[in-house]
Structures are given as C-alpha cells and as structure tokens.
Design a protein around this motif. Structure first.
Motif, PDB file in Angstrom:
ATOM      1  N   PHE A  12       0.859  -1.173   0.000  1.00 21.44           N
ATOM      2  CA  PHE A  12       0.000   0.000   0.000  1.00 21.44           C
ATOM      3  C   PHE A  12       0.901   1.230   0.000  1.00 21.44           C
ATOM      4  O   PHE A  12       1.820   1.340   0.797  1.00 21.44           O
ATOM      5  CB  PHE A  12      -0.885  -0.019   1.253  1.00 21.44           C
ATOM      6  N   VAL A  13       0.672   2.152  -0.906  1.00 23.81           N
ATOM      7  CA  VAL A  13       1.528   3.322  -1.029  1.00 23.81           C
ATOM      8  C   VAL A  13       0.835   4.581  -0.522  1.00 23.81           C
ATOM      9  O   VAL A  13       1.365   5.299   0.291  1.00 23.81           O
ATOM     10  CB  VAL A  13       2.007   3.519  -2.491  1.00 23.81           C
ATOM     11  N   ARG A  14      -0.358   4.860  -1.032  1.00 21.70           N
ATOM     12  CA  ARG A  14      -1.079   6.067  -0.612  1.00 21.70           C
ATOM     13  C   ARG A  14      -2.535   5.980  -1.067  1.00 21.70           C
ATOM     14  O   ARG A  14      -2.936   5.019  -1.682  1.00 21.70           O
ATOM     15  CB  ARG A  14      -0.411   7.316  -1.153  1.00 21.70           C
ATOM     16  N   ILE A  15      -3.289   6.999  -0.754  1.00 22.26           N
ATOM     17  CA  ILE A  15      -4.710   7.060  -1.111  1.00 22.26           C
ATOM     18  C   ILE A  15      -4.891   8.058  -2.252  1.00 22.26           C
ATOM     19  O   ILE A  15      -4.338   9.153  -2.222  1.00 22.26           O
ATOM     20  CB  ILE A  15      -5.559   7.535   0.090  1.00 22.26           C
ATOM     21  N   ARG A  59     -16.152  -0.106  -3.536  1.00 19.88           N
ATOM     22  CA  ARG A  59     -15.963  -0.958  -2.346  1.00 19.88           C
ATOM     23  C   ARG A  59     -15.166  -2.207  -2.679  1.00 19.88           C
ATOM     24  O   ARG A  59     -14.388  -2.685  -1.865  1.00 19.88           O
ATOM     25  CB  ARG A  59     -17.313  -1.295  -1.738  1.00 19.88           C
ATOM     26  N   GLY A  60     -15.346  -2.740  -3.896  1.00 11.67           N
ATOM     27  CA  GLY A  60     -14.579  -3.905  -4.329  1.00 11.67           C
ATOM     28  C   GLY A  60     -13.092  -3.622  -4.440  1.00 11.67           C
ATOM     29  O   GLY A  60     -12.265  -4.528  -4.371  1.00 11.67           O
ATOM     30  N   MET A  61     -12.755  -2.354  -4.610  1.00 16.01           N
ATOM     31  CA  MET A  61     -11.349  -1.933  -4.690  1.00 16.01           C
ATOM     32  C   MET A  61     -10.844  -1.456  -3.330  1.00 16.01           C
ATOM     33  O   MET A  61      -9.814  -0.812  -3.236  1.00 16.01           O
ATOM     34  CB  MET A  61     -11.212  -0.816  -5.717  1.00 16.01           C
ATOM     35  N   LEU A  81      -9.569   5.852  -3.080  1.00 20.75           N
ATOM     36  CA  LEU A  81      -9.129   4.529  -3.515  1.00 20.75           C
ATOM     37  C   LEU A  81      -7.683   4.312  -3.076  1.00 20.75           C
ATOM     38  O   LEU A  81      -6.838   5.193  -3.255  1.00 20.75           O
ATOM     39  CB  LEU A  81      -9.216   4.396  -5.037  1.00 20.75           C
ATOM     40  N   PRO A  82      -7.381   3.136  -2.526  1.00 17.75           N
ATOM     41  CA  PRO A  82      -5.987   2.871  -2.159  1.00 17.75           C
ATOM     42  C   PRO A  82      -5.153   2.610  -3.409  1.00 17.75           C
ATOM     43  O   PRO A  82      -5.632   2.008  -4.367  1.00 17.75           O
ATOM     44  CB  PRO A  82      -6.086   1.608  -1.293  1.00 17.75           C
ATOM     45  N   LEU A  83      -3.937   3.101  -3.400  1.00 18.09           N
ATOM     46  CA  LEU A  83      -3.007   2.863  -4.503  1.00 18.09           C
ATOM     47  C   LEU A  83      -1.955   1.863  -4.036  1.00 18.09           C
ATOM     48  O   LEU A  83      -1.420   1.988  -2.941  1.00 18.09           O
ATOM     49  CB  LEU A  83      -2.322   4.161  -4.931  1.00 18.09           C
TER      50      LEU A  83
END
Length: 113
Positions: A12-15, A59-61, A81-83
């Motif tokens: 996980f890097v950022r939002i 939500r699936g992401m 969304l999370p990147l």
C-alpha cells in the motif's frame, strides 16, 4: 500493509482522492440514504443501477465514497481509492514508512497480512 494477489507482492503506497461536485439541484437526506439501493433513481428515465454499480466497484477496490448534498446548492461525492505498487517497482527515491522502510531489499521477509 502488504498484500498478496496471485503471488505478486504489492505494498500500500497512498490514497487517491477524487471529488466530484455539481451546483445543480441537490438531494434530500432521504435520497442520500437510498443511494446505492438497487433500482432507486431520482431521474425520470433512470434505471437505478448506476450508483449501485459504482458503489460496488469502489468498495470492491477497498475504497470508500462519501456524499454530501444541499437541496439548494448541489451534491459532492468524495471517492478514496488505495493505490498499490509492486514491491519490485518501488521508487528508490521515495521515503517509505512502517514495516517496509527497512525491508525493501528483503522482499521474502515481508509479512503477508
């Protein structure tokens, strides 16, 4: 947070945040509460599936969507969304925090949670 997807390790890097806003007719609290409900629409020729599908994709992401509306001023949707980034593609010039900071070169020692 480290995740595994089909044996490809990512971190996980950022939002990513996107804001969509209009200045048209807003929605009542009752309409906001029904957003995402299958076949609910405020449009004369709407199917009531657009927001249902959009909410499901977000939500699936592992993302989130928040909405605010004023019947006199319009509606605002905030989508987060999370990147993620493959570990092998980490930017060597970036600063990483947490569990990954001292383990970038030791990929096999990263926990999968």
């Amino acid at each position: 947070m480290v995740v595994s997807y089909k044996s490809v390790y990512t971190i996980f890097v950022r939002i990513y945040k996107s804001i969509i806003q209009d200045s048209e007719k807003g929605m009542t609290q009752e309409q906001i509460n029904r957003l995402g409900e299958t076949y609910f629409t405020t449009k004369e020729k709407g199917t009531g599936l657009g927001m249902t599908v959009s909410f499901s994709i977000i939500r699936g992401m592992n993302g989130s969507i928040n909405e605010t509306s004023d019947p006199q001023k319009g509606t605002c949707f905030s989508i987060k969304l999370p990147l993620y980034q493959k570990i092998g593609e980490l930017n060597p010039n970036a600063t990483y925090k947490g569990k990954i900071s001292n383990k970038i070169k030791g990929i096999s020692s990263l926990p999968i949670t």
